[in-house]
Design an enzyme around this catalytic site. Structure first.
Site, mmCIF file in Angstrom:
data_model
loop_
_atom_site.group_PDB
_atom_site.id
_atom_site.type_symbol
_atom_site.label_atom_id
_atom_site.label_comp_id
_atom_site.label_asym_id
_atom_site.label_seq_id
_atom_site.Cartn_x
_atom_site.Cartn_y
_atom_site.Cartn_z
ATOM 1 N N LYS A 192 0.783 -1.107 0.037
ATOM 2 C CA LYS A 192 -0.174 0.021 -0.056
ATOM 3 C C LYS A 192 0.871 1.193 0.123
ATOM 4 O O LYS A 192 0.539 2.561 -0.279
ATOM 5 C CB LYS A 192 -0.931 -0.202 1.225
ATOM 6 N N ASP A 199 -8.240 0.745 7.310
ATOM 7 C CA ASP A 199 -8.356 -0.212 8.276
ATOM 8 C C ASP A 199 -6.843 -0.432 8.697
ATOM 9 O O ASP A 199 -6.302 -1.344 9.188
ATOM 10 C CB ASP A 199 -8.577 -1.532 7.840
#
Ligand SMILES: Cc1ncc(COP(=O)(O)O)c(C=O)c1O
Length: 397
Positions: free
Chosen positions: A80, A128
Protein backbone atom coordinates in the site's frame (compact mmCIF):
# COMPACT_ATOMS: atom_id res chain seq x y z
CA UNK A 1 1.69 -34.30 1.57
CA UNK A 2 3.00 -33.25 5.00
CA UNK A 3 0.52 -32.46 7.74
CA UNK A 4 2.18 -29.07 8.19
CA UNK A 5 0.14 -27.85 5.26
CA UNK A 6 -3.09 -26.15 6.22
CA UNK A 7 -6.14 -27.72 4.57
CA UNK A 8 -9.69 -26.42 4.24
CA UNK A 9 -12.79 -26.53 2.11
CA UNK A 10 -12.90 -23.46 -0.13
CA UNK A 11 -15.96 -22.12 -1.90
CA UNK A 12 -15.38 -21.60 -5.63
CA UNK A 13 -17.10 -19.78 -8.46
CA UNK A 14 -15.98 -20.03 -12.07
CA UNK A 15 -16.68 -16.57 -13.41
CA UNK A 16 -18.31 -15.73 -16.69
CA UNK A 17 -15.81 -13.21 -17.92
CA UNK A 18 -17.18 -10.11 -19.63
CA UNK A 19 -15.56 -9.08 -22.93
CA UNK A 20 -13.76 -5.76 -23.01
CA UNK A 21 -10.65 -3.63 -22.74
CA UNK A 22 -10.89 -2.45 -19.13
CA UNK A 23 -7.30 -3.57 -18.42
CA UNK A 24 -6.17 -0.88 -20.86
CA UNK A 25 -8.95 1.69 -20.49
CA UNK A 26 -9.59 1.99 -16.73
CA UNK A 27 -5.84 2.05 -16.12
CA UNK A 28 -3.83 3.11 -19.15
CA UNK A 29 -0.22 2.32 -19.97
CA UNK A 30 0.43 6.01 -19.39
CA UNK A 31 -1.11 5.93 -15.88
CA UNK A 32 1.27 3.12 -14.94
CA UNK A 33 4.28 4.71 -16.65
CA UNK A 34 3.75 8.08 -14.92
CA UNK A 35 3.40 6.47 -11.51
CA UNK A 36 6.48 4.39 -12.06
CA UNK A 37 8.57 7.32 -13.27
CA UNK A 38 7.70 9.25 -10.11
CA UNK A 39 7.76 6.55 -7.42
CA UNK A 40 11.08 5.05 -8.49
CA UNK A 41 12.64 8.47 -7.84
CA UNK A 42 11.60 8.49 -4.20
CA UNK A 43 14.25 8.19 -1.55
CA UNK A 44 14.39 4.61 -0.29
CA UNK A 45 12.95 3.06 -3.45
CA UNK A 46 14.13 -0.50 -4.09
CA UNK A 47 12.37 -3.41 -5.81
CA UNK A 48 10.99 -5.92 -3.31
CA UNK A 49 12.08 -9.58 -3.47
CA UNK A 50 10.30 -12.14 -5.65
CA UNK A 51 10.96 -15.41 -3.83
CA UNK A 52 10.63 -18.88 -5.31
CA UNK A 53 9.45 -21.30 -2.61
CA UNK A 54 10.66 -24.53 -4.18
CA UNK A 55 10.29 -26.86 -1.20
CA UNK A 56 6.70 -25.74 -0.80
CA UNK A 57 6.08 -26.10 -4.55
CA UNK A 58 7.35 -29.66 -4.35
CA UNK A 59 5.23 -30.42 -1.29
CA UNK A 60 2.06 -29.33 -3.08
CA UNK A 61 3.09 -30.85 -6.44
CA UNK A 62 3.24 -27.70 -8.42
CA UNK A 63 5.84 -26.30 -10.84
CA UNK A 64 6.69 -23.09 -9.02
CA UNK A 65 5.41 -20.89 -6.20
CA UNK A 66 6.53 -17.29 -6.63
CA UNK A 67 5.97 -15.01 -3.65
CA UNK A 68 6.44 -11.26 -4.09
CA UNK A 69 7.29 -10.08 -0.59
CA UNK A 70 5.99 -6.55 -0.08
CA UNK A 71 7.05 -6.45 3.58
CA UNK A 72 10.14 -4.29 2.91
CA UNK A 73 8.33 -1.74 0.70
CA UNK A 74 9.65 1.71 1.64
CA UNK A 75 9.98 0.55 5.25
CA UNK A 76 6.19 0.83 5.58
CA UNK A 77 5.40 -2.85 5.65
CA UNK A 78 3.03 -3.28 2.72
CA UNK A 79 2.39 -2.78 -1.01
CA UNK A 80 0.00 0.00 0.00
CA UNK A 81 3.03 2.27 0.39
CA UNK A 82 2.91 2.61 -3.40
CA UNK A 83 -0.70 3.71 -3.65
CA UNK A 84 -1.95 6.19 -1.04
CA UNK A 85 1.25 8.20 -1.02
CA UNK A 86 1.29 8.59 -4.81
CA UNK A 87 -2.42 9.46 -4.90
CA UNK A 88 -1.74 12.09 -2.21
CA UNK A 89 0.97 13.66 -4.32
CA UNK A 90 -1.35 13.73 -7.32
CA UNK A 91 -4.12 15.47 -5.33
CA UNK A 92 -1.59 18.10 -4.28
CA UNK A 93 -0.54 18.47 -7.92
CA UNK A 94 -4.11 19.02 -9.10
CA UNK A 95 -4.97 21.44 -6.29
CA UNK A 96 -1.78 23.50 -6.47
CA UNK A 97 -1.97 23.65 -10.28
CA UNK A 98 -5.57 24.89 -10.06
CA UNK A 99 -4.70 27.48 -7.42
CA UNK A 100 -1.68 28.85 -9.30
CA UNK A 101 -3.30 28.56 -12.70
CA UNK A 102 -0.35 26.63 -14.12
CA UNK A 103 0.75 23.00 -14.37
CA UNK A 104 3.08 22.09 -11.55
CA UNK A 105 5.37 19.04 -11.71
CA UNK A 106 5.22 16.19 -9.20
CA UNK A 107 8.97 16.49 -8.68
CA UNK A 108 8.63 20.15 -7.67
CA UNK A 109 6.06 19.30 -5.01
CA UNK A 110 8.16 16.39 -3.81
CA UNK A 111 11.24 18.58 -3.42
CA UNK A 112 9.40 21.28 -1.47
CA UNK A 113 9.09 24.06 -4.03
CA UNK A 114 5.39 24.45 -3.16
CA UNK A 115 5.58 23.67 0.53
CA UNK A 116 3.49 26.67 1.61
CA UNK A 117 0.72 25.65 -0.75
CA UNK A 118 0.91 21.96 0.29
CA UNK A 119 0.61 22.93 3.97
CA UNK A 120 -2.83 24.41 3.22
CA UNK A 121 -4.25 21.21 1.73
CA UNK A 122 -5.60 18.67 4.22
CA UNK A 123 -5.91 15.09 2.99
CA UNK A 124 -8.21 12.58 4.69
CA UNK A 125 -9.16 8.94 4.41
CA UNK A 126 -10.91 6.11 6.19
CA UNK A 127 -8.74 3.04 6.51
CA UNK A 128 -8.21 -0.27 8.25
CA UNK A 129 -4.49 0.44 8.50
CA UNK A 130 -2.22 0.02 5.53
CA UNK A 131 -3.77 2.59 3.17
CA UNK A 132 -3.83 5.16 5.97
CA UNK A 133 -0.23 4.50 6.77
CA UNK A 134 0.72 5.11 3.16
CA UNK A 135 -1.32 8.30 3.03
CA UNK A 136 0.14 9.55 6.32
CA UNK A 137 3.64 8.82 5.09
CA UNK A 138 2.99 10.63 1.78
CA UNK A 139 1.54 13.65 3.59
CA UNK A 140 4.54 13.77 5.89
CA UNK A 141 6.93 13.62 2.93
CA UNK A 142 5.07 16.18 0.85
CA UNK A 143 4.13 18.55 3.70
CA UNK A 144 0.34 18.25 3.80
CA UNK A 145 -1.79 17.81 6.95
CA UNK A 146 -3.40 14.36 7.22
CA UNK A 147 -6.50 13.04 9.03
CA UNK A 148 -7.21 9.32 9.21
CA UNK A 149 -10.53 7.82 10.29
CA UNK A 150 -10.42 4.33 11.74
CA UNK A 151 -13.19 2.02 12.90
CA UNK A 152 -13.55 0.30 16.27
CA UNK A 153 -11.75 -2.91 15.27
CA UNK A 154 -8.54 -1.39 13.88
CA UNK A 155 -5.75 -2.45 16.22
CA UNK A 156 -4.05 0.17 18.39
CA UNK A 157 -0.70 -0.90 16.91
CA UNK A 158 -1.87 0.16 13.46
CA UNK A 159 -3.31 3.45 14.79
CA UNK A 160 -0.04 4.25 16.54
CA UNK A 161 1.95 3.62 13.35
CA UNK A 162 -0.13 6.31 11.59
CA UNK A 163 0.23 8.77 14.46
CA UNK A 164 3.98 8.23 14.33
CA UNK A 165 3.84 9.45 10.75
CA UNK A 166 2.21 12.69 11.84
CA UNK A 167 -1.42 11.89 11.06
CA UNK A 168 -4.30 12.87 13.27
CA UNK A 169 -6.14 9.61 13.89
CA UNK A 170 -9.87 9.70 14.62
CA UNK A 171 -11.29 6.46 15.99
CA UNK A 172 -15.03 5.92 15.71
CA UNK A 173 -17.19 3.40 17.50
CA UNK A 174 -18.82 2.09 14.30
CA UNK A 175 -17.53 -0.10 11.46
CA UNK A 176 -15.43 0.59 8.36
CA UNK A 177 -18.35 1.82 6.25
CA UNK A 178 -19.28 4.34 8.94
CA UNK A 179 -15.69 5.60 9.04
CA UNK A 180 -15.88 6.15 5.26
CA UNK A 181 -19.09 8.15 5.60
CA UNK A 182 -17.65 10.33 8.37
CA UNK A 183 -14.41 10.99 6.45
CA UNK A 184 -16.43 12.07 3.42
CA UNK A 185 -18.84 14.32 5.30
CA UNK A 186 -16.15 16.04 7.39
CA UNK A 187 -14.05 16.58 4.24
CA UNK A 188 -17.02 18.18 2.52
CA UNK A 189 -17.77 20.50 5.46
CA UNK A 190 -14.16 21.61 5.87
CA UNK A 191 -12.82 21.76 2.32
CA UNK A 192 -10.49 18.77 2.86
CA UNK A 193 -9.70 16.19 0.18
CA UNK A 194 -10.54 12.51 0.43
CA UNK A 195 -7.80 10.20 -0.82
CA UNK A 196 -9.51 6.84 -1.01
CA UNK A 197 -8.33 3.54 -2.45
CA UNK A 198 -11.85 2.69 -3.55
CA UNK A 199 -13.97 4.44 -6.17
CA UNK A 200 -17.63 5.40 -6.22
CA UNK A 201 -19.99 7.28 -8.55
CA UNK A 202 -18.27 10.56 -9.42
CA UNK A 203 -15.04 9.76 -7.53
CA UNK A 204 -12.31 8.11 -9.55
CA UNK A 205 -9.06 10.10 -9.71
CA UNK A 206 -7.39 9.11 -6.40
CA UNK A 207 -8.37 5.42 -6.64
CA UNK A 208 -7.00 5.35 -10.20
CA UNK A 209 -3.73 6.86 -8.97
CA UNK A 210 -3.64 4.37 -6.09
CA UNK A 211 -3.92 1.43 -8.51
CA UNK A 212 -1.42 3.03 -10.89
CA UNK A 213 1.03 3.18 -7.98
CA UNK A 214 0.57 -0.54 -7.35
CA UNK A 215 1.77 -1.01 -10.93
CA UNK A 216 5.34 -0.44 -9.73
CA UNK A 217 5.12 -3.83 -8.04
CA UNK A 218 3.76 -5.49 -11.20
CA UNK A 219 6.47 -4.02 -13.39
CA UNK A 220 9.14 -5.34 -11.04
CA UNK A 221 7.54 -8.79 -11.33
CA UNK A 222 7.31 -8.64 -15.13
CA UNK A 223 10.95 -7.61 -15.38
CA UNK A 224 11.94 -10.57 -13.23
CA UNK A 225 9.83 -13.11 -15.16
CA UNK A 226 10.52 -13.37 -18.88
CA UNK A 227 7.71 -15.91 -19.22
CA UNK A 228 4.33 -15.34 -17.67
CA UNK A 229 3.23 -17.45 -14.70
CA UNK A 230 0.26 -19.72 -15.41
CA UNK A 231 -1.81 -18.43 -12.48
CA UNK A 232 -1.95 -15.49 -10.13
CA UNK A 233 -3.80 -15.84 -6.80
CA UNK A 234 -4.74 -12.39 -5.52
CA UNK A 235 -6.38 -11.54 -2.23
CA UNK A 236 -9.20 -9.04 -2.38
CA UNK A 237 -10.44 -6.30 -0.11
CA UNK A 238 -12.12 -3.69 -2.31
CA UNK A 239 -10.30 -5.19 -5.31
CA UNK A 240 -7.79 -2.42 -6.00
CA UNK A 241 -4.73 -4.59 -5.46
CA UNK A 242 -6.07 -7.34 -7.69
CA UNK A 243 -7.27 -4.97 -10.43
CA UNK A 244 -4.04 -2.97 -10.45
CA UNK A 245 -1.96 -6.13 -10.72
CA UNK A 246 -4.04 -7.89 -13.36
CA UNK A 247 -4.22 -4.80 -15.56
CA UNK A 248 -0.42 -4.56 -15.42
CA UNK A 249 -0.01 -8.27 -16.18
CA UNK A 250 -2.42 -8.09 -19.12
CA UNK A 251 -0.66 -5.03 -20.53
CA UNK A 252 2.72 -6.74 -20.26
CA UNK A 253 2.02 -10.36 -21.20
CA UNK A 254 -1.00 -9.88 -23.51
CA UNK A 255 -2.70 -13.18 -24.37
CA UNK A 256 -0.16 -15.08 -22.22
CA UNK A 257 -1.24 -13.29 -19.04
CA UNK A 258 -1.89 -15.68 -16.13
CA UNK A 259 -5.25 -17.06 -15.09
CA UNK A 260 -6.60 -14.80 -12.35
CA UNK A 261 -7.93 -16.36 -9.14
CA UNK A 262 -9.36 -13.96 -6.54
CA UNK A 263 -9.25 -15.03 -2.88
CA UNK A 264 -11.27 -13.50 -0.03
CA UNK A 265 -12.14 -14.31 3.56
CA UNK A 266 -15.49 -16.08 3.93
CA UNK A 267 -16.36 -13.25 6.30
CA UNK A 268 -15.87 -10.45 3.74
CA UNK A 269 -16.56 -11.79 0.28
CA UNK A 270 -17.80 -8.85 -1.80
CA UNK A 271 -15.82 -9.77 -4.93
CA UNK A 272 -16.97 -13.40 -4.67
CA UNK A 273 -20.55 -12.13 -4.48
CA UNK A 274 -19.89 -9.87 -7.46
CA UNK A 275 -18.50 -12.85 -9.36
CA UNK A 276 -21.68 -14.75 -8.56
CA UNK A 277 -24.08 -12.02 -9.62
CA UNK A 278 -21.98 -10.66 -12.50
CA UNK A 279 -22.06 -7.10 -11.17
CA UNK A 280 -20.49 -5.15 -8.29
CA UNK A 281 -22.35 -6.46 -5.24
CA UNK A 282 -22.06 -5.59 -1.55
CA UNK A 283 -21.52 -8.14 1.19
CA UNK A 284 -22.90 -7.52 4.68
CA UNK A 285 -20.02 -8.14 7.07
CA UNK A 286 -21.30 -9.77 10.28
CA UNK A 287 -18.00 -10.49 11.93
CA UNK A 288 -14.52 -9.06 11.39
CA UNK A 289 -11.94 -11.29 9.72
CA UNK A 290 -8.46 -11.57 11.13
CA UNK A 291 -7.26 -10.48 7.69
CA UNK A 292 -7.95 -6.83 8.52
CA UNK A 293 -6.87 -5.50 5.12
CA UNK A 294 -9.41 -7.72 3.39
CA UNK A 295 -12.36 -6.73 5.57
CA UNK A 296 -14.34 -4.82 2.93
CA UNK A 297 -18.02 -5.19 2.16
CA UNK A 298 -18.18 -3.00 -0.93
CA UNK A 299 -16.10 -3.51 -4.08
CA UNK A 300 -14.38 -0.58 -5.73
CA UNK A 301 -16.38 0.17 -8.88
CA UNK A 302 -13.29 0.78 -11.01
CA UNK A 303 -11.55 -2.32 -9.74
CA UNK A 304 -14.63 -4.39 -10.46
CA UNK A 305 -14.71 -3.15 -14.09
CA UNK A 306 -11.29 -4.73 -14.57
CA UNK A 307 -11.93 -7.88 -12.55
CA UNK A 308 -15.25 -8.57 -14.29
CA UNK A 309 -13.23 -9.04 -17.49
CA UNK A 310 -10.02 -10.49 -16.15
CA UNK A 311 -10.87 -12.77 -13.21
CA UNK A 312 -11.58 -16.43 -14.02
CA UNK A 313 -12.21 -17.73 -10.54
CA UNK A 314 -13.32 -16.52 -7.12
CA UNK A 315 -12.54 -18.37 -3.89
CA UNK A 316 -13.38 -17.80 -0.26
CA UNK A 317 -11.31 -19.19 2.59
CA UNK A 318 -12.03 -19.83 6.28
CA UNK A 319 -10.21 -18.10 9.16
CA UNK A 320 -8.84 -21.42 10.37
CA UNK A 321 -6.01 -21.51 7.80
CA UNK A 322 -4.72 -17.96 8.38
CA UNK A 323 -2.48 -18.52 11.41
CA UNK A 324 -1.08 -21.89 10.21
CA UNK A 325 -0.12 -20.30 6.87
CA UNK A 326 1.61 -17.35 8.57
CA UNK A 327 3.58 -19.89 10.63
CA UNK A 328 4.39 -22.02 7.58
CA UNK A 329 5.97 -19.01 5.87
CA UNK A 330 7.90 -17.92 8.96
CA UNK A 331 9.11 -21.46 9.72
CA UNK A 332 9.29 -22.81 6.21
CA UNK A 333 9.91 -26.25 4.78
CA UNK A 334 13.60 -27.06 4.61
CA UNK A 335 15.37 -25.14 1.87
CA UNK A 336 12.80 -22.34 1.54
CA UNK A 337 13.43 -18.76 2.63
CA UNK A 338 11.72 -17.75 5.88
CA UNK A 339 9.25 -14.89 5.37
CA UNK A 340 7.55 -12.84 8.04
CA UNK A 341 4.11 -11.98 6.72
CA UNK A 342 0.99 -10.30 8.07
CA UNK A 343 -2.44 -11.90 8.16
CA UNK A 344 -3.73 -10.31 4.94
CA UNK A 345 -0.59 -11.21 2.99
CA UNK A 346 -1.05 -14.94 3.05
CA UNK A 347 -4.60 -15.35 1.73
CA UNK A 348 -3.50 -16.24 -1.80
CA UNK A 349 -0.95 -18.75 -0.54
CA UNK A 350 -3.36 -20.30 1.98
CA UNK A 351 -5.93 -20.80 -0.76
CA UNK A 352 -3.37 -22.28 -3.15
CA UNK A 353 -2.21 -24.82 -0.57
CA UNK A 354 -5.78 -25.77 0.30
CA UNK A 355 -6.71 -26.05 -3.39
CA UNK A 356 -3.79 -28.43 -4.03
CA UNK A 357 -5.12 -30.73 -1.35
CA UNK A 358 -8.48 -30.91 -3.08
CA UNK A 359 -8.18 -32.72 -6.41
CA UNK A 360 -11.56 -31.57 -7.65
CA UNK A 361 -10.83 -27.91 -6.95
CA UNK A 362 -7.33 -28.17 -8.44
CA UNK A 363 -8.88 -29.48 -11.63
CA UNK A 364 -11.46 -26.69 -11.72
CA UNK A 365 -8.66 -24.14 -11.32
CA UNK A 366 -6.48 -25.80 -13.96
CA UNK A 367 -3.70 -26.40 -11.41
CA UNK A 368 -1.27 -29.24 -12.02
CA UNK A 369 2.36 -30.22 -11.51
CA UNK A 370 3.46 -27.74 -14.20
CA UNK A 371 1.61 -24.68 -12.94
CA UNK A 372 3.66 -21.64 -11.98
CA UNK A 373 1.72 -19.58 -9.48
CA UNK A 374 2.38 -15.96 -8.61
CA UNK A 375 1.35 -14.69 -5.18
CA UNK A 376 1.50 -11.20 -3.77
CA UNK A 377 2.69 -11.24 -0.19
CA UNK A 378 0.97 -7.93 0.31
CA UNK A 379 2.27 -7.11 3.81
CA UNK A 380 5.00 -7.91 6.24
CA UNK A 381 4.47 -7.73 9.98
CA UNK A 382 2.30 -4.62 10.10
CA UNK A 383 1.00 -5.52 13.57
CA UNK A 384 3.75 -7.09 15.71
CA UNK A 385 1.38 -7.97 18.58
CA UNK A 386 -0.88 -10.07 16.32
CA UNK A 387 2.14 -11.67 14.64
CA UNK A 388 3.61 -12.64 18.03
CA UNK A 389 0.30 -14.19 19.07
CA UNK A 390 0.19 -16.24 15.88
CA UNK A 391 3.79 -17.37 16.21
CA UNK A 392 3.13 -18.41 19.81
CA UNK A 393 0.75 -20.95 18.42
CA UNK A 394 -2.50 -19.23 19.13
CA UNK A 395 -4.98 -19.66 16.34
CA UNK A 396 -6.18 -16.10 16.42
CA UNK A 397 -9.68 -16.34 14.95
C1 LIG B 1 -2.04 -6.24 3.29
C2 LIG B 1 -3.19 -6.06 2.39
N1 LIG B 1 -3.41 -6.95 1.43
C3 LIG B 1 -4.44 -6.83 0.57
C4 LIG B 1 -5.31 -5.77 0.66
C5 LIG B 1 -6.46 -5.70 -0.30
O1 LIG B 1 -6.36 -4.63 -1.18
P1 LIG B 1 -7.67 -4.06 -1.87
O2 LIG B 1 -8.54 -3.48 -0.79
O3 LIG B 1 -7.15 -3.04 -2.81
O4 LIG B 1 -8.34 -5.21 -2.54
C6 LIG B 1 -5.12 -4.80 1.64
C7 LIG B 1 -6.03 -3.66 1.77
O5 LIG B 1 -6.00 -2.91 2.73
C8 LIG B 1 -4.03 -4.94 2.53
O6 LIG B 1 -3.79 -4.04 3.49
Amino acid sequence: MTDQLPAAQLAHIAATRHEGDAAFRVLSREDFANARAEITQWEGYAPTPLISLSALAKAISIGEVLYKDEGPRFGLGSFKALGGSYAALRVLQRQISAKLGQDVALADIRTGRYKDEAAQITLVSATDGNHGRSLAWGCQRFGAPCRIYIHAEVSEGRAEAMRDLGAEVIRISGDYDESVILAKSEAEENGWFVVSDTSWEGYSEPPRDVMAGYGVMTSEICEALPTAPSHVFLQGGVGGLAAGVVAGLRQHYGADAPRVVIVEPELAACLFESGRTGEATNFAIQEETLMAGLSCGEPSGMAWEILAEEASDFLTMPESIVAPTVRLLARPLEGDTAIEAGESAIAGLAALIAARQDAGLSEKLGLDAHSRVLLIGSEGVTDPAIFAQIMNGQDVV
